[in-house]
Design a protein around this motif. Structure first.
Motif, mmCIF file in Angstrom:
data_model
loop_
_atom_site.group_PDB
_atom_site.id
_atom_site.type_symbol
_atom_site.label_atom_id
_atom_site.label_comp_id
_atom_site.label_asym_id
_atom_site.label_seq_id
_atom_site.Cartn_x
_atom_site.Cartn_y
_atom_site.Cartn_z
ATOM 1 N N ASN A 49 0.864 -1.181 0.000
ATOM 2 C CA ASN A 49 0.000 0.000 0.000
ATOM 3 C C ASN A 49 0.897 1.226 0.000
ATOM 4 O O ASN A 49 1.843 1.315 0.784
ATOM 5 N N MET A 50 0.605 2.164 -0.874
ATOM 6 C CA MET A 50 1.407 3.370 -0.964
ATOM 7 C C MET A 50 0.587 4.534 -0.396
ATOM 8 O O MET A 50 -0.576 4.718 -0.744
ATOM 9 N N HIS A 51 1.227 5.282 0.487
ATOM 10 C CA HIS A 51 0.545 6.411 1.126
ATOM 11 C C HIS A 51 1.050 7.712 0.524
ATOM 12 O O HIS A 51 2.221 8.012 0.565
ATOM 13 N N LEU A 52 0.133 8.488 -0.030
ATOM 14 C CA LEU A 52 0.430 9.820 -0.559
ATOM 15 C C LEU A 52 -0.385 10.826 0.249
ATOM 16 O O LEU A 52 -1.542 11.102 -0.058
ATOM 17 N N GLY A 53 0.224 11.341 1.289
ATOM 18 C CA GLY A 53 -0.507 12.259 2.172
ATOM 19 C C GLY A 53 -1.557 11.477 2.941
ATOM 20 O O GLY A 53 -1.263 10.559 3.691
ATOM 21 N N ASN A 54 -2.841 11.856 2.749
ATOM 22 C CA ASN A 54 -3.948 11.158 3.393
ATOM 23 C C ASN A 54 -4.572 10.094 2.500
ATOM 24 O O ASN A 54 -5.511 9.431 2.903
ATOM 25 N N VAL A 55 -4.035 9.950 1.293
ATOM 26 C CA VAL A 55 -4.593 9.004 0.331
ATOM 27 C C VAL A 55 -3.769 7.720 0.367
ATOM 28 O O VAL A 55 -2.540 7.738 0.302
ATOM 29 N N THR A 56 -4.451 6.605 0.434
ATOM 30 C CA THR A 56 -3.787 5.301 0.408
ATOM 31 C C THR A 56 -4.107 4.625 -0.911
ATOM 32 O O THR A 56 -5.282 4.438 -1.248
ATOM 33 N N LEU A 57 -3.065 4.278 -1.652
ATOM 34 C CA LEU A 57 -3.232 3.549 -2.912
ATOM 35 C C LEU A 57 -2.915 2.085 -2.664
ATOM 36 O O LEU A 57 -1.805 1.736 -2.270
ATOM 37 N N ALA A 58 -3.885 1.234 -2.905
ATOM 38 C CA ALA A 58 -3.672 -0.204 -2.761
ATOM 39 C C ALA A 58 -3.361 -0.761 -4.137
ATOM 40 O O ALA A 58 -4.143 -0.607 -5.071
ATOM 41 N N MET A 59 -2.178 -1.360 -4.268
ATOM 42 C CA MET A 59 -1.778 -1.918 -5.556
ATOM 43 C C MET A 59 -2.155 -3.383 -5.670
ATOM 44 O O MET A 59 -1.637 -4.097 -6.493
ATOM 45 N N SER A 60 -3.064 -3.844 -4.835
ATOM 46 C CA SER A 60 -3.490 -5.242 -4.853
ATOM 47 C C SER A 60 -4.229 -5.530 -6.149
ATOM 48 O O SER A 60 -5.064 -4.759 -6.596
ATOM 49 N N THR A 61 -3.888 -6.656 -6.710
ATOM 50 C CA THR A 61 -4.549 -7.078 -7.944
ATOM 51 C C THR A 61 -5.060 -8.495 -7.743
ATOM 52 O O THR A 61 -4.814 -9.135 -6.729
ATOM 53 N N THR A 62 -5.747 -9.004 -8.733
ATOM 54 C CA THR A 62 -6.236 -10.382 -8.655
ATOM 55 C C THR A 62 -5.103 -11.388 -8.825
ATOM 56 O O THR A 62 -5.277 -12.555 -8.519
ATOM 57 N N ALA A 63 -3.969 -10.953 -9.297
ATOM 58 C CA ALA A 63 -2.839 -11.854 -9.520
ATOM 59 C C ALA A 63 -1.877 -11.850 -8.345
ATOM 60 O O ALA A 63 -0.704 -12.141 -8.503
ATOM 61 N N GLY A 64 -2.340 -11.534 -7.146
ATOM 62 C CA GLY A 64 -1.465 -11.468 -5.979
ATOM 63 C C GLY A 64 -0.818 -12.798 -5.656
ATOM 64 O O GLY A 64 0.376 -12.876 -5.360
ATOM 65 N N ALA A 65 -1.591 -13.885 -5.712
ATOM 66 C CA ALA A 65 -1.031 -15.204 -5.399
ATOM 67 C C ALA A 65 -0.019 -15.628 -6.460
ATOM 68 O O ALA A 65 1.026 -16.197 -6.139
ATOM 69 N N GLY A 66 -0.302 -15.354 -7.711
ATOM 70 C CA GLY A 66 0.628 -15.704 -8.791
ATOM 71 C C GLY A 66 1.941 -14.960 -8.687
ATOM 72 O O GLY A 66 3.022 -15.537 -8.882
ATOM 73 N N SER A 67 1.861 -13.691 -8.357
ATOM 74 C CA SER A 67 3.096 -12.924 -8.226
ATOM 75 C C SER A 67 3.882 -13.327 -6.984
ATOM 76 O O SER A 67 5.112 -13.306 -6.991
ATOM 77 N N LEU A 68 3.187 -13.719 -5.916
ATOM 78 C CA LEU A 68 3.890 -14.210 -4.731
ATOM 79 C C LEU A 68 4.628 -15.513 -5.035
ATOM 80 O O LEU A 68 5.782 -15.695 -4.644
ATOM 81 N N ILE A 69 3.989 -16.395 -5.778
ATOM 82 C CA ILE A 69 4.626 -17.656 -6.158
ATOM 83 C C ILE A 69 5.842 -17.397 -7.053
ATOM 84 O O ILE A 69 6.909 -17.992 -6.866
ATOM 85 N N ILE A 70 5.714 -16.495 -8.017
ATOM 86 C CA ILE A 70 6.836 -16.180 -8.907
ATOM 87 C C ILE A 70 7.986 -15.574 -8.111
ATOM 88 O O ILE A 70 9.152 -15.930 -8.301
#
Length: 182
Positions: A49-70
């Motif tokens: 999660n990236m925090h820009l001031g008071n805004v939180t950007l979640a970079m979570s995608t549906t391919a989270g498990a695939g990228s963790l395995i890779i």
């Protein structure tokens, strides 16, 4: 003569550094390091999660498990390059394939950073070859003149073959250069 040998008073950091350099020279160290460094952003960015001031950007995608395995596989391949250097070609090819697969699966290969590190690590692993254990005396020196080198050693990029000197055939001269059948 001193009762102490020169190696006893050597600082322990020098000893560890020398041992590490010897260990590092016997395996594709940089290939494994680049592959492991490439696996970390590929596995990390989909869960960050990236925090820009008071805004939180979640970079979570549906391919989270695939990228963790890779990412975990790339770190494992990097460790394999270090501790089982005999399978370095397989590990290098697998790292390159996983880096290529990470482009569509894991946020453009960990935002290109993980992809590039993994690709370079795999290429280094494939191209690494163990060195020969030759001593310094056996290797030809550049300052040694050609006359001082052994007879059969190549001297330069292309060697000219030596012609064999044969004895002069006196019978052919006696017959006027004709062969016996004619």
């Amino acid at each position: 003569m001193s009762p102490e040998s020169t190696g006893q008073n050597e600082h322990h950091i020098r000893v560890y550094r020398r041992r590490f350099r010897a260990w590092r020279g016997d395996r594709p160290f940089w290939a494994g390091l680049f592959t492991m460094v490439g696996g970390v952003p590929i596995a990390y960015f989909p869960y960050a999660n990236m925090h820009l001031g008071n805004v939180t950007l979640a970079m979570s995608t549906t391919a989270g498990a695939g990228s963790l395995i890779i990412g975990v596989l790339l770190v494992t391949l990097g460790l394999t390059m270090w501790f089982h250097s005999i399978v370095r070609v397989f590990a290098g090819v697998a790292a390159i394939l996983l880096a290529l697969i990470s482009i569509p699966v894991a946020n453009i290969g960990g935002f290109i950073v993980g992809f590039l590190f993994s690709l370079i690590g795999g290429a280094l692993s494939i191209s690494w070859a163990p060195g020969d254990q030759k001593s310094v005396e056996e290797a030809p020196r550049a300052d040694q003149p050609n006359e001082g080198r052994p007879e059969g050693e190549l001297q330069g990029a292309a060697a000219v073959p030596q012609q064999q000197v044969t004895a002069f055939d006196t019978q052919a001269e006696a017959e006027g250069g004709r062969h016996r059948a004619g």
